[in-house]
Design an enzyme around this catalytic site. Sequence first.
Site: not given
Length: 115
Positions: A8, A47, A88, A99, A101, A103
């Site tokens: 964030c 978030h 993950n 948060h 994400h 990859h």
Amino acid sequence: MDNDCLFCKIIKGEVPSTKVYEDEFVYGFKDINPAAPIHILVVPKKHIASLAELTDEDEKYVWAIHKAMNKIAEEQGFKENGYRVVINCGKDSGQEVMHLHYHVLAGNKFGDKIV
Ligand code: 5GP
Ligand code: ZN
């Protein structure tokens, strides 16, 4: 937004990052510790702690992230050769930043397929 959340803070510009993509719903930036020649993190601007926390209201973020990854691949020139996307989720996966994400890994041929 979560004031204690690293990603964030990155989205808000309070922590510096190398931006590669941004739109209304999504922020994309280079991973600080790349696991491949190209390693980009793509995150929702809202978030959301993890994949496990997604709700129906978040649908637009998920779609925006998928579109953004495609666009990034095109812009950064690795769409043709391909890329790997890793998420993950939770303790056993080793998720460190809570948060959501994605990859995006590219720039070499991945030999060690897990699935
Ligand atoms: P996770 O293990 O939670 O799936 O992935 C977190 C990722 O965030 C790791 O790949 C790590 O290198 C990256 N990361 C952690 N702190 C920072 C930071 O301050 N800036 C950037 N750009 N990446 C970070
Ligand atoms: Zn956050």
